[in-house]
Write a protein that holds these residues in place. Structure first.
Motif, mmCIF file in Angstrom:
data_model
loop_
_atom_site.group_PDB
_atom_site.id
_atom_site.type_symbol
_atom_site.label_atom_id
_atom_site.label_comp_id
_atom_site.label_asym_id
_atom_site.label_seq_id
_atom_site.Cartn_x
_atom_site.Cartn_y
_atom_site.Cartn_z
ATOM 1 N N SER A 151 0.869 9.599 9.499
ATOM 2 C CA SER A 151 2.191 9.739 8.261
ATOM 3 C C SER A 151 2.973 9.227 9.132
ATOM 4 N N ARG A 152 2.961 9.032 10.607
ATOM 5 C CA ARG A 152 4.257 8.808 11.062
ATOM 6 C C ARG A 152 4.144 7.056 10.848
ATOM 7 N N LEU A 153 2.996 6.320 10.820
ATOM 8 C CA LEU A 153 2.635 4.752 10.614
ATOM 9 C C LEU A 153 2.559 4.280 9.795
ATOM 10 N N GLN A 154 2.630 5.298 8.258
ATOM 11 C CA GLN A 154 3.269 4.346 7.267
ATOM 12 C C GLN A 154 4.728 4.716 7.438
ATOM 13 N N ARG A 155 5.546 5.678 7.822
ATOM 14 C CA ARG A 155 6.764 5.449 7.590
ATOM 15 C C ARG A 155 7.762 4.494 8.709
ATOM 16 N N ASN A 156 7.170 3.727 9.414
ATOM 17 C CA ASN A 156 7.982 3.317 10.314
ATOM 18 C C ASN A 156 7.244 1.790 10.338
ATOM 19 N N VAL A 157 5.805 1.648 9.420
ATOM 20 C CA VAL A 157 4.914 -0.007 9.645
ATOM 21 C C VAL A 157 4.839 -0.649 8.408
ATOM 22 N N ARG A 158 5.687 -1.588 7.973
ATOM 23 C CA ARG A 158 4.784 -2.275 6.418
ATOM 24 C C ARG A 158 3.000 -2.466 6.414
ATOM 25 N N CYS A 159 3.471 -1.407 5.330
ATOM 26 C CA CYS A 159 1.937 -1.317 5.363
ATOM 27 C C CYS A 159 1.721 -2.420 3.678
ATOM 28 N N VAL A 160 0.233 -2.689 4.235
ATOM 29 C CA VAL A 160 0.026 -3.554 2.587
ATOM 30 C C VAL A 160 -1.839 -3.293 2.562
ATOM 31 N N ARG A 161 -2.481 -4.006 1.644
ATOM 32 C CA ARG A 161 -3.556 -4.039 1.142
ATOM 33 C C ARG A 161 -4.216 -5.191 1.054
ATOM 34 N N LEU A 162 -5.027 -5.913 0.889
ATOM 35 C CA LEU A 162 -5.659 -7.093 0.922
ATOM 36 C C LEU A 162 -7.231 -7.265 0.412
ATOM 37 N N THR A 163 -7.053 -7.660 -1.081
ATOM 38 C CA THR A 163 -8.045 -7.540 -1.552
ATOM 39 C C THR A 163 -8.828 -8.259 -2.234
ATOM 40 N N GLY A 164 -10.356 -8.669 -1.479
ATOM 41 C CA GLY A 164 -10.969 -9.718 -2.038
ATOM 42 C C GLY A 164 -11.928 -10.710 -0.688
ATOM 43 N N ARG A 165 -11.584 -11.927 -0.788
ATOM 44 C CA ARG A 165 -12.402 -12.231 0.528
ATOM 45 C C ARG A 165 -11.688 -12.561 1.456
ATOM 46 N N ALA A 166 -12.793 -12.200 2.667
ATOM 47 C CA ALA A 166 -12.288 -12.044 4.161
ATOM 48 C C ALA A 166 -12.016 -13.614 3.896
ATOM 49 N N ASP A 167 -11.993 -14.302 4.618
ATOM 50 C CA ASP A 167 -11.600 -15.699 4.356
ATOM 51 C C ASP A 167 -10.240 -16.527 4.982
ATOM 52 N N ASP A 168 -10.677 -17.602 5.515
ATOM 53 C CA ASP A 168 -9.631 -18.385 5.300
ATOM 54 C C ASP A 168 -8.368 -18.370 5.042
ATOM 55 N N HIS A 169 -8.332 -17.914 3.778
ATOM 56 C CA HIS A 169 -6.931 -18.102 2.645
ATOM 57 C C HIS A 169 -6.935 -16.180 2.220
ATOM 58 N N GLY A 170 -7.860 -15.833 3.595
ATOM 59 C CA GLY A 170 -7.345 -14.271 3.698
ATOM 60 C C GLY A 170 -6.963 -14.067 5.126
ATOM 61 N N VAL A 171 -6.932 -15.035 5.820
ATOM 62 C CA VAL A 171 -6.009 -15.623 7.094
ATOM 63 C C VAL A 171 -5.196 -16.303 6.815
ATOM 64 N N ASP A 172 -4.891 -16.978 5.379
ATOM 65 C CA ASP A 172 -3.674 -17.252 5.374
ATOM 66 C C ASP A 172 -2.985 -16.633 4.704
ATOM 67 N N ALA B 95 1.266 -1.053 0.293
ATOM 68 C CA ALA B 95 0.275 0.002 0.589
ATOM 69 C C ALA B 95 1.014 1.283 0.059
ATOM 70 N N SER B 96 0.687 2.663 -0.871
ATOM 71 C CA SER B 96 1.377 3.809 -1.160
ATOM 72 C C SER B 96 0.881 4.340 0.630
ATOM 73 N N PRO B 97 2.219 5.171 0.813
ATOM 74 C CA PRO B 97 1.637 6.523 1.603
ATOM 75 C C PRO B 97 0.052 7.277 1.256
ATOM 76 N N LEU B 98 0.025 7.734 0.612
ATOM 77 C CA LEU B 98 -0.872 8.324 0.104
ATOM 78 C C LEU B 98 -2.431 7.490 -0.228
ATOM 79 N N ALA C 105 -5.536 8.623 3.046
ATOM 80 C CA ALA C 105 -6.107 8.709 2.275
ATOM 81 C C ALA C 105 -7.409 8.255 3.465
ATOM 82 N N GLU C 106 -7.373 6.746 3.108
ATOM 83 C CA GLU C 106 -8.127 6.085 3.869
ATOM 84 C C GLU C 106 -8.954 6.026 4.995
ATOM 85 N N LEU C 107 -7.441 6.066 5.471
ATOM 86 C CA LEU C 107 -7.451 6.107 7.280
ATOM 87 C C LEU C 107 -8.018 7.180 7.313
#
Length: 218
Positions: A191-212, A163-166, A170-172
């Motif tokens: 801004s501090r959070l996105q600089r110091n933490v790995r930020c990713v996007r999970l797109t799709g179903r929130a199911d067992d595969h998402g947990v995996d 996930a990009s810093p923008l 924007a979303e949060l």
């Protein structure tokens, strides 16, 4: 109706409605006190899994609770499924009972099912104490998170991308606006959070595969 001191008292048609009102007042008071001490709130679940603090962010109905429960079943502890407070790079959950569809509680540990309180919604919803999901209680101390996940619901298998810093800001900031009226401070914390933490996007179903997918990032 008012009491002798002239203070207006609210009337309720059920004990459940009275309890819900009391919870909302306590929650609002906690948010106000946290804000006075410099914290800002975002809509996110917090799960601690094998030493990693994960924040799963998204609007209501995007799968935060489902994914948090899935991680809890794999050894994680849920701090909250709805609000996380941020200050100076640290994160801490604002605890509350989890709201689950009645049918979903049949898969929970017995001690969690025993804590469930049925709420008269349609369909029926149970409020469950997250501290009963695992033998160890949730860790409530503030600490720096290691992973932030933005949720984008979909009907396909879940995909993880960076996930990009923008996107993070924007979303949060949009979802957190009602909880954090000081927008300048909120933007600063994000801004501090996105600089110091790995930020990713999970797109799709929130199911067992998402947990995996989330577990593979820990």
């Amino acid at each position: 109706m008012s009491d002798r001191a002239g203070v207006r008292r609210q009337e309720f048609d059920s004990a459940w409605a009275r309890a819900e009102h009391a919870y909302a007042m306590v929650h609002r008071t906690m948010m106000d006190r946290a804000s006075a001490e410099g914290w800002v709130g975002i809509r996110a679940a917090q799960v601690d899994l094998r030493g990693t603090r994960i924040l799963i962010a998204g609007p209501p109905g995007t799968g935060k609770t489902t994914l948090a429960l899935g991680l809890a079943a794999r050894g994680g502890t849920i701090g909250s499924d709805e609000v996380v407070l941020l200050r100076e790079g640290h994160a801490v959950a604002l605890p509350r009972r989890l709201r689950l569809l009645h049918d979903a509680t049949t898969h929970l540990p017995e001690r969690a099912r025993e804590s469930a309180v049925e709420l008269p919604y349609a369909p029926p919803v149970d409020a469950v104490d997250p501290g009963r999901l695992t033998p160890s209680p949730p860790l409530v101390a503030p600490r720096v998170p290691e992973l932030l996940v933005l949720l984008t619901p979909g009907t396909h298998d879940p995909i993880v991308t960076e996930a990009s810093p923008l996107q993070v800001i924007a979303e949060l900031s949009t979802g957190a606006a009602p909880m954090s009226p000081d927008r300048g401070k909120l933007i600063g914390e994000l801004s501090r959070l996105q600089r110091n933490v790995r930020c990713v996007r999970l797109t799709g179903r929130a199911d067992d595969h998402g947990v995996d997918a989330l577990e593979s990032l820990v």
